[in-house]
Design a protein around this motif. Sequence first.
Motif, PDB file in Angstrom:
ATOM      1  N   GLY A  39      -8.695  -2.543   3.356  1.00 33.56           N
ATOM      2  CA  GLY A  39      -8.197  -1.192   3.109  1.00 33.56           C
ATOM      3  C   GLY A  39      -6.770  -1.173   2.595  1.00 33.56           C
ATOM      4  O   GLY A  39      -6.243  -0.127   2.251  1.00 33.56           O
ATOM      5  N   TRP A  40      -6.124  -2.325   2.574  1.00 33.37           N
ATOM      6  CA  TRP A  40      -4.748  -2.447   2.086  1.00 33.37           C
ATOM      7  C   TRP A  40      -4.826  -3.151   0.743  1.00 33.37           C
ATOM      8  O   TRP A  40      -5.727  -3.961   0.505  1.00 33.37           O
ATOM      9  CB  TRP A  40      -3.971  -3.265   3.118  1.00 33.37           C
ATOM     10  N   VAL A  41      -3.867  -2.913  -0.133  1.00 39.04           N
ATOM     11  CA  VAL A  41      -3.912  -3.545  -1.460  1.00 39.04           C
ATOM     12  C   VAL A  41      -3.946  -5.075  -1.345  1.00 39.04           C
ATOM     13  O   VAL A  41      -4.557  -5.762  -2.169  1.00 39.04           O
ATOM     14  CB  VAL A  41      -2.739  -3.066  -2.352  1.00 39.04           C
ATOM     15  N   GLY A  91       2.160 -17.987   3.529  1.00 39.72           N
ATOM     16  CA  GLY A  91       2.635 -16.834   2.770  1.00 39.72           C
ATOM     17  C   GLY A  91       2.960 -15.659   3.674  1.00 39.72           C
ATOM     18  O   GLY A  91       2.470 -15.571   4.798  1.00 39.72           O
ATOM     19  N   SER A  92       3.810 -14.769   3.148  1.00 40.30           N
ATOM     20  CA  SER A  92       4.190 -13.563   3.883  1.00 40.30           C
ATOM     21  C   SER A  92       4.203 -12.378   2.931  1.00 40.30           C
ATOM     22  O   SER A  92       4.581 -12.520   1.767  1.00 40.30           O
ATOM     23  CB  SER A  92       5.578 -13.771   4.489  1.00 40.30           C
ATOM     24  N   VAL A  93       3.818 -11.215   3.420  1.00 36.93           N
ATOM     25  CA  VAL A  93       3.790 -10.001   2.588  1.00 36.93           C
ATOM     26  C   VAL A  93       3.832  -8.751   3.452  1.00 36.93           C
ATOM     27  O   VAL A  93       3.319  -8.747   4.561  1.00 36.93           O
ATOM     28  CB  VAL A  93       2.513  -9.937   1.715  1.00 36.93           C
ATOM     29  N   GLY A  94       4.424  -7.700   2.911  1.00 35.70           N
ATOM     30  CA  GLY A  94       4.314  -6.386   3.542  1.00 35.70           C
ATOM     31  C   GLY A  94       5.643  -5.775   3.917  1.00 35.70           C
ATOM     32  O   GLY A  94       5.804  -4.565   3.882  1.00 35.70           O
ATOM     33  N   TRP A 107       5.650  -7.275  -3.456  1.00 34.55           N
ATOM     34  CA  TRP A 107       4.897  -6.475  -4.420  1.00 34.55           C
ATOM     35  C   TRP A 107       4.482  -5.186  -3.735  1.00 34.55           C
ATOM     36  O   TRP A 107       4.872  -4.932  -2.588  1.00 34.55           O
ATOM     37  CB  TRP A 107       3.712  -7.253  -4.992  1.00 34.55           C
ATOM     38  N   GLN A 108       3.727  -4.346  -4.434  1.00 28.59           N
ATOM     39  CA  GLN A 108       3.366  -3.012  -3.926  1.00 28.59           C
ATOM     40  C   GLN A 108       1.949  -2.658  -4.367  1.00 28.59           C
ATOM     41  O   GLN A 108       1.436  -3.236  -5.331  1.00 28.59           O
ATOM     42  CB  GLN A 108       4.289  -1.947  -4.537  1.00 28.59           C
ATOM     43  N   THR A 109       1.376  -1.653  -3.714  1.00 30.22           N
ATOM     44  CA  THR A 109       0.096  -1.115  -4.183  1.00 30.22           C
ATOM     45  C   THR A 109       0.208  -0.823  -5.678  1.00 30.22           C
ATOM     46  O   THR A 109      -0.695  -1.120  -6.461  1.00 30.22           O
ATOM     47  CB  THR A 109      -0.237   0.198  -3.433  1.00 30.22           C
ATOM     48  N   GLU A 110       1.340  -0.259  -6.050  1.00 28.90           N
ATOM     49  CA  GLU A 110       1.558   0.154  -7.438  1.00 28.90           C
ATOM     50  C   GLU A 110       1.639  -1.030  -8.393  1.00 28.90           C
ATOM     51  O   GLU A 110       1.273  -0.913  -9.563  1.00 28.90           O
ATOM     52  CB  GLU A 110       2.865   0.956  -7.541  1.00 28.90           C
ATOM     53  N   TRP A 153      17.013 -10.749  -2.444  1.00 27.38           N
ATOM     54  CA  TRP A 153      16.675 -10.365  -1.066  1.00 27.38           C
ATOM     55  C   TRP A 153      16.223  -8.919  -1.071  1.00 27.38           C
ATOM     56  O   TRP A 153      16.939  -8.052  -1.585  1.00 27.38           O
ATOM     57  CB  TRP A 153      17.910 -10.498  -0.161  1.00 27.38           C
ATOM     58  N   LEU A 154      15.073  -8.638  -0.504  1.00 27.15           N
ATOM     59  CA  LEU A 154      14.578  -7.269  -0.403  1.00 27.15           C
ATOM     60  C   LEU A 154      15.102  -6.655   0.884  1.00 27.15           C
ATOM     61  O   LEU A 154      15.082  -7.305   1.933  1.00 27.15           O
ATOM     62  CB  LEU A 154      13.054  -7.254  -0.401  1.00 27.15           C
ATOM     63  N   LEU A 155      15.550  -5.406   0.808  1.00 27.56           N
ATOM     64  CA  LEU A 155      16.263  -4.810   1.936  1.00 27.56           C
ATOM     65  C   LEU A 155      15.604  -3.552   2.478  1.00 27.56           C
ATOM     66  O   LEU A 155      16.242  -2.760   3.157  1.00 27.56           O
ATOM     67  CB  LEU A 155      17.707  -4.496   1.520  1.00 27.56           C
TER      68      LEU A 155
HETATM   69  C1  6R9 Z   1       1.803  -5.485  -0.856  1.00 31.79           C
HETATM   70  C2  6R9 Z   1       2.263  -4.286  -0.101  1.00 31.79           C
HETATM   71  C3  6R9 Z   1       4.865  -1.917  -0.624  1.00 31.79           C
HETATM   72  C4  6R9 Z   1       6.214  -1.977   0.061  1.00 31.79           C
HETATM   73  C5  6R9 Z   1       7.316  -2.445  -0.848  1.00 31.79           C
HETATM   74  C6  6R9 Z   1       8.311  -3.006   0.162  1.00 31.79           C
HETATM   75  C7  6R9 Z   1       7.417  -3.647   1.203  1.00 31.79           C
HETATM   76  C8  6R9 Z   1       6.024  -5.654   0.597  1.00 31.79           C
HETATM   77  C9  6R9 Z   1       7.479  -7.256   0.809  1.00 31.79           C
HETATM   78  C10 6R9 Z   1       8.122  -6.038   1.079  1.00 31.79           C
HETATM   79  C11 6R9 Z   1      10.116  -7.126   1.431  1.00 31.79           C
HETATM   80  C12 6R9 Z   1       8.258  -8.456   0.899  1.00 31.79           C
HETATM   81  N1  6R9 Z   1       7.180  -5.065   0.942  1.00 31.79           N
HETATM   82  N2  6R9 Z   1       6.184  -6.981   0.523  1.00 31.79           N
HETATM   83  N3  6R9 Z   1       9.436  -5.981   1.388  1.00 31.79           N
HETATM   84  N4  6R9 Z   1       9.571  -8.336   1.202  1.00 31.79           N
HETATM   85  N5  6R9 Z   1       7.728  -9.666   0.699  1.00 31.79           N
HETATM   86  O1  6R9 Z   1       2.822  -4.403   0.967  1.00 31.79           O
HETATM   87  O2  6R9 Z   1       2.005  -3.074  -0.692  1.00 31.79           O
HETATM   88  O3  6R9 Z   1       1.537  -1.458   1.193  1.00 31.79           O
HETATM   89  O4  6R9 Z   1       2.085  -0.660  -1.157  1.00 31.79           O
HETATM   90  O5  6R9 Z   1       3.832  -1.658   0.309  1.00 31.79           O
HETATM   91  O6  6R9 Z   1       6.179  -2.933   1.115  1.00 31.79           O
HETATM   92  O7  6R9 Z   1       9.036  -1.971   0.755  1.00 31.79           O
HETATM   93  O8  6R9 Z   1       7.841  -1.388  -1.604  1.00 31.79           O
HETATM   94  P1  6R9 Z   1       2.290  -1.646  -0.074  1.00 31.79           P
END
Ligand code: 6R9
Length: 664
Positions: free
Chosen positions: A315-317, A391-394, A421-424, A520-522
């Motif tokens: 249900g998540w991208v 791997g890590s995501v989210g 990355w993002q759903t978009e 770095w994502l913040l």
């Molecule tokens: C794939 C996913 C997108 C938002 C994105 C950001 C956060 C996702 C991240 C991350 C830092 C990472 N995000 N991966 N922030 N490092 N590796 O999560 O899609 O549910 O659409 O969320 O999640 O804020 O803008 P989605």
Amino acid sequence: MAPETPASANTLDNLLVEDRTFAPPEALAAHANVSEEAYARAEADPEAFWAEQARRLQWETPFTQVLDFSDAPHATWFADGTLNVAVNCADRHVAAGNGDKVAIHWEGEPGDAKDITYAELTAQVSKAANALTELGLRAGDRAAIYLPMIPEAIYSMLACARLGVAHSVIFGGFSAEALRTRIGDASAKLVITSDGQFRRGSAVPLKAAVDDAVATPDSPVEHVLVVRRTGIDVTWTGRDVWWDELVDRQEPVHQAQAFPAEQPLFILYTSGTTGKPKGILHTSGGYLTQASWTHWAVFDLKPGSDVFWCTADIGWVTGHSYIVYGPLSNGATQVVYEGTPNSPHEGRHWEIIDKYKVSIYYTAPTLIRTFMKWGRQIPERYDLSSLRVLGSVGEPINPEAWMWYREVIGKNRCPIVDTWWQTETGAMMISPLPGVTATKPGSAMRPLPGISAIVVNDEGEPVGNGGGGYLVLDKPWPSMLRTIWGDDERFKDTYWSRFAAQGWYFAGDGAKYDTDGALWLLGRVDDVMNVSGHRISTTEVESALVAHPKVAEAAVVGANDAMTGQGIVAFVILRSEAASATTEDPAAGEALIAELRGHVGTQIGPIARPRQVMIVPELPKTRSGKIMRRLLRDVAENRDLGDVTTLQDSSVMNLITAGLSTGK
Ligand code: 6R9
């Protein structure tokens, strides 16, 4: 004291300094799928680079065009090519002689398990496609999928793709109301669901929510196709059809037709922080190209020997791109797990890795921090020596969680790819490559080959090394969203108006470069705190808190403050031992709170020292594991709670507020 303007022109203060660096393991680098030269080659000619990756797929009509961005922000990729996405994910592996290869090691929550080969997958998808055709679905229609993590969920998605029907997968567990709005927005003719689903050992209803959602005279739904998963009682109406009665009797062969590259593949709703959910539209050729290539490149996938496991929900991208379309287009062998990580015990994931010899494991920071809370003694009971890439995501991964992941799970051998990355965006955009890029704990490092991303200030000027600001994507990419379903104005407004003059995509995330130029994502820019004119990211303060040995998880928010504009309020979950110590002795809890405030002050500076620290048993999270800071802000500012419908577990807020009112 009136809030002052910070001295720097940067949009975000840069507080946290990290100097640990890990080179790619030599053995992996020697045989890596991608090498350093790919970056320069892709930068010199991104379209040629993506065209080359698109040719990894099987096209019925080869494309001659690559990108058309003349109608920006609307893009088309490979527009004159035709392909069938399901054939790419199933049939072509059978045709290549890999029919007996396991596509999916499926593990049910109650312990039932089943191996599905590519031949079996192709047959099941064909039967489902025949069944959907019998129910009247045609190319261009939409179908909603509301299922637990069972094989039928994947068969259903691929059956839709096979027919040119766009699917809209809705998290199993979203309310009837959430279902109704998503079904209505997409005008779905069909809903595929199950009688119920297993959750922590018990069977809970699922179809009941669909019954509710379609029980309006104006519902577009003509049929509800129901998989028997738990055997619990369901109510039945004339529009309902059992999967085992309809699908099982179909022919296991289906002649697939090719569709244009821009045929809609799926709509996926993202909740957003306010307003009605956005139906993010993805199409076929560009999306599949990037999902497929990134899965192969970023995990260094060796389809002949690797066993991949992505722990996301479909249900998540992340489940769309890295359970269904990426791995299956690459002919990978993967694990799909139905259940929760602590059912029936807290070692479930490690037991599964040991059982199937998983070599690539892809999960979310929220889960890593949960594993930290449970303690390292649990994974240490299992053989994790098959792992080679993590791997890590989210969410941003806090440096200490990253180090724990590296040491306790990866035994200091496995590179960690932190994938932003993002759903978009449809597929990964910023991530190290495990055989090429050195990694730093907590950094996503650099844009992937073929991707361009920069960090800019309010005026759109690049901030340069050491600076923080907004993350923008300044070039189109194949798996970019094409629009918001039914609301193109909102598409332009949300993503393309902030930097309209430059024609950039605004991601809504804060980011910075360190002095070496690593990214770095913040966190979301909506969550940025303003303390005495300093713009501080939630991520950096949370990372400082998680760096304390007694803290497993932290969420911080800016709450109104008469003196400083906003004051930092931290919600903290302790690791198991510290948690029991403070419950037994309230004075120890008070002392720890003082210690944590001081700890943040010394780690990243007095300006970031939290005004308040609250020890809580849980944090409010969405179903993809993201912390809902908006609700914590409501608590910190003593407001009534806003919309809680996208929470994974709505009772969490009661736990938090109850704990606070008793002074815990
Ligand atoms: C794939 C996913 C997108 C938002 C994105 C950001 C956060 C996702 C991240 C991350 C830092 C990472 N995000 N991966 N922030 N490092 N590796 O999560 O899609 O549910 O659409 O969320 O999640 O804020 O803008 P989605």
